[in-house]
Design a protein around this motif. Structure first.
Motif, PDB file in Angstrom:
ATOM      1  N   ARG A 236       2.245   0.505 -11.198  1.00 54.29           N
ATOM      2  CA  ARG A 236       1.232   0.769 -10.177  1.00 54.29           C
ATOM      3  C   ARG A 236       0.053  -0.204 -10.314  1.00 54.29           C
ATOM      4  O   ARG A 236      -0.518  -0.659  -9.318  1.00 54.29           O
ATOM      5  CB  ARG A 236       0.752   2.223 -10.268  1.00 54.29           C
ATOM      6  CG  ARG A 236      -0.068   2.658  -9.075  1.00 54.29           C
ATOM      7  CD  ARG A 236      -0.051   4.174  -8.931  1.00 54.29           C
ATOM      8  NE  ARG A 236      -0.605   4.842 -10.097  1.00 54.29           N
ATOM      9  CZ  ARG A 236      -1.911   5.128 -10.234  1.00 54.29           C
ATOM     10  NH1 ARG A 236      -2.772   4.789  -9.293  1.00 54.29           N
ATOM     11  NH2 ARG A 236      -2.335   5.750 -11.301  1.00 54.29           N
ATOM     12  N   ASN A 237      -0.300  -0.542 -11.541  1.00 51.34           N
ATOM     13  CA  ASN A 237      -1.371  -1.523 -11.751  1.00 51.34           C
ATOM     14  C   ASN A 237      -0.974  -2.899 -11.225  1.00 51.34           C
ATOM     15  O   ASN A 237      -1.796  -3.614 -10.634  1.00 51.34           O
ATOM     16  CB  ASN A 237      -1.717  -1.616 -13.239  1.00 51.34           C
ATOM     17  CG  ASN A 237      -2.504  -0.409 -13.723  1.00 51.34           C
ATOM     18  OD1 ASN A 237      -3.167   0.264 -12.930  1.00 51.34           O
ATOM     19  ND2 ASN A 237      -2.417  -0.119 -15.011  1.00 51.34           N
TER      20      ASN A 237
ATOM     21  N   SER B 196       2.376   1.688  -3.434  1.00 49.64           N
ATOM     22  CA  SER B 196       1.381   2.163  -4.404  1.00 49.64           C
ATOM     23  C   SER B 196       1.178   3.669  -4.291  1.00 49.64           C
ATOM     24  O   SER B 196       1.089   4.381  -5.300  1.00 49.64           O
ATOM     25  CB  SER B 196       0.059   1.426  -4.177  1.00 49.64           C
ATOM     26  OG  SER B 196      -0.924   1.879  -5.079  1.00 49.64           O
TER      27      SER B 196
ATOM     28  N   GLN C  48       2.036   6.539  -7.126  1.00 50.95           N
ATOM     29  CA  GLN C  48       1.037   7.501  -7.585  1.00 50.95           C
ATOM     30  C   GLN C  48       1.574   8.928  -7.502  1.00 50.95           C
ATOM     31  O   GLN C  48       1.366   9.742  -8.418  1.00 50.95           O
ATOM     32  CB  GLN C  48      -0.230   7.360  -6.755  1.00 50.95           C
ATOM     33  CG  GLN C  48      -1.396   8.203  -7.267  1.00 50.95           C
ATOM     34  CD  GLN C  48      -2.677   7.921  -6.507  1.00 50.95           C
ATOM     35  OE1 GLN C  48      -2.674   7.197  -5.513  1.00 50.95           O
ATOM     36  NE2 GLN C  48      -3.776   8.481  -6.964  1.00 50.95           N
TER      37      GLN C  48
ATOM     38  N   LEU D  88       0.826  -1.208   0.000  1.00 57.12           N
ATOM     39  CA  LEU D  88       0.000   0.000   0.000  1.00 57.12           C
ATOM     40  C   LEU D  88       0.859   1.258   0.000  1.00 57.12           C
ATOM     41  O   LEU D  88       0.577   2.229  -0.726  1.00 57.12           O
ATOM     42  CB  LEU D  88      -0.923  -0.019   1.222  1.00 57.12           C
ATOM     43  CG  LEU D  88      -2.093  -1.011   1.167  1.00 57.12           C
ATOM     44  CD1 LEU D  88      -2.728  -1.146   2.548  1.00 57.12           C
ATOM     45  CD2 LEU D  88      -3.127  -0.565   0.146  1.00 57.12           C
TER      46      LEU D  88
ATOM     47  N   ARG E 199      -1.239  -2.789  -7.547  1.00 54.16           N
ATOM     48  CA  ARG E 199      -2.650  -2.818  -7.157  1.00 54.16           C
ATOM     49  C   ARG E 199      -3.212  -4.238  -7.244  1.00 54.16           C
ATOM     50  O   ARG E 199      -3.979  -4.674  -6.372  1.00 54.16           O
ATOM     51  CB  ARG E 199      -3.457  -1.864  -8.041  1.00 54.16           C
ATOM     52  CG  ARG E 199      -4.908  -1.731  -7.586  1.00 54.16           C
ATOM     53  CD  ARG E 199      -5.598  -0.542  -8.230  1.00 54.16           C
ATOM     54  NE  ARG E 199      -5.590  -0.640  -9.674  1.00 54.16           N
ATOM     55  CZ  ARG E 199      -5.006   0.254 -10.474  1.00 54.16           C
ATOM     56  NH1 ARG E 199      -4.389   1.290  -9.954  1.00 54.16           N
ATOM     57  NH2 ARG E 199      -5.040   0.117 -11.773  1.00 54.16           N
ATOM     58  N   ASN E 200      -2.829  -4.972  -8.277  1.00 53.57           N
ATOM     59  CA  ASN E 200      -3.267  -6.372  -8.388  1.00 53.57           C
ATOM     60  C   ASN E 200      -2.727  -7.208  -7.227  1.00 53.57           C
ATOM     61  O   ASN E 200      -3.428  -8.074  -6.686  1.00 53.57           O
ATOM     62  CB  ASN E 200      -2.800  -6.969  -9.715  1.00 53.57           C
ATOM     63  CG  ASN E 200      -3.547  -6.390 -10.894  1.00 53.57           C
ATOM     64  OD1 ASN E 200      -4.639  -5.838 -10.748  1.00 53.57           O
ATOM     65  ND2 ASN E 200      -2.963  -6.496 -12.079  1.00 53.57           N
TER      66      ASN E 200
END
Length: 248
Positions: A85-86, A61, A65, A58, A89-90
Motif C-alpha cells: 500500500r505504501n 489503494s 486498505q 487510487l 501511495r508513492n
C-alpha cells in the motif's frame, strides 16, 4: 560606375532585410505553433493518465486498505499488505506530480548509490535477488535533473532484472572518471528476447523510455543480452555538459 554601385547598396540592404525579416517571422510563427501543439499533447496525456492509470491506482489503494483491515493484527500478511500500500501511495504521489507538469519525483537528495539502495530496501523479500552495488572512483557534481534521469534509468533496469529475468545475482556498477559517468546493470538471468530488444513492443515501454531518457541527457545507452546468459545495460554520460554544484 562606382557611384551607381554605391547608390544600389541601400536598396540591396533593404531587400536583404525584408527577406531576412520574413524568414525570422516565419520561423517565429512555426515555433509558436509547435509549442502550442506540444501544450495540447501534454494536456491530452495528462487527461488520459488521470482518467486511467491514476484512478486505477487510487482504487487499488482503497482495496488494499480494506484487505489490510480485514486481517487479524498478528497476521503475517499484514506487514506485506502495508508495504504494498505504501508503494502504491508513492506511485499516486508521483503520478500527481507528473500531472502538474513537475518531475515524477524530486531528484535523489543523496548519492546515486544511496538512492538505489533506498529503492531496493522498499522491495519485498520475495522480489529480491542478490543485488550488489559497486562504486568506483570519486563522485563528480552533476545537475540534479540529469541525476534524476540516471536514477530512473538504473531503477527501470533493476526492476526489469528483478521482475522478468529470474536472475539470482544482479550487479550495479557506478564508475566515476574525470570525464565520464558509467552506470552498468547486469544480471545472470534468462536474458531478453533479441527481437524485443531490436524492435521493442508496445507492451514493453521500459526499453523505449530508458533510451529516450538517455538521449535527452546526451548519454549513450547500450544493452547486451543472450538467452540464458543474462543481460547487461551500460549507460555512459560525458560530464562536461552535465556538471552542477550538487554532489552526485
Amino acid at each position: 560606375m562606382a557611384q551607381e554601385t554605391e547608390d544600389l547598396q541601400p536598396l540591396a540592404g533593404r531587400i536583404r532585410n525584408y527577406f531576412t525579416g520574413y524568414d525570422q517571422r516565419q520561423f517565429t510563427r512555426e515555433q509558436i505553433l509547435r509549442q502550442e501543439e506540444r501544450r495540447r499533447e501534454r494536456a491530452r496525456i495528462a487527461r488520459e493518465l488521470h482518467d486511467t492509470l491514476l484512478q486505477g491506482l487510487l482504487s487499488a489503494s482503497m482495496q488494499l486498505q480494506l484487505a489490510e483491515g480485514c486481517l487479524p493484527p498478528n497476521s503475517p500478511a499484514k506487514p506485506l499488505l502495508s508495504r504494498v500500500r505504501n508503494l502504491v501511495r508513492n506511485g499516486i504521489a508521483e503520478g500527481r506530480a507528473a500531472l502538474q507538469g513537475l518531475r515524477s519525483a524530486e531528484p535523489p537528495p543523496t548519492s546515486l548509490d544511496q538512492s538505489l539502495s533506498g529503492f531496493l530496501a522498499e522491495l519485498t523479500p520475495a522480489d529480491r535477488a542478490r543485488v550488489r552495488i559497486i562504486k568506483m572512483g570519486r563522485p563528480k557534481p552533476l545537475d540534479p535533473a540529469i541525476l534524476h534521469q540516471i536514477f530512473l534509468i538504473a531503477r527501470e533496469a533493476l526492476l526489469n532484472s528483478l521482475r522478468h529475468s529470474q536472475a539470482k545475482k544482479i550487479e550495479v556498477e557506478l564508475e566515476y572518471s574525470p570525464r565520464k559517468l558509467r552506470v552498468v546493470v547486469r544480471d545472470n538471468g534468462a536474458g531478453l528476447d533479441p527481437q524485443l530488444l531490436r524492435s521493442g513492443r508496445k507492451a514493453h515501454w521500459g526499453l523505449t523510455v530508458m533510451r529516450e531518457r538517455a538521449a535527452n541527457i546526451g548519454a549513450h545507452l547500450r544493452i547486451w543480452t543472450k538467452p540464458n546468459a543474462g543481460t547487461e545495460l551500460v549507460l555512459s554520460l560525458p560530464l562536461a555538459s552535465a556538471r552542477s554544484s550538487t554532489p552526485l
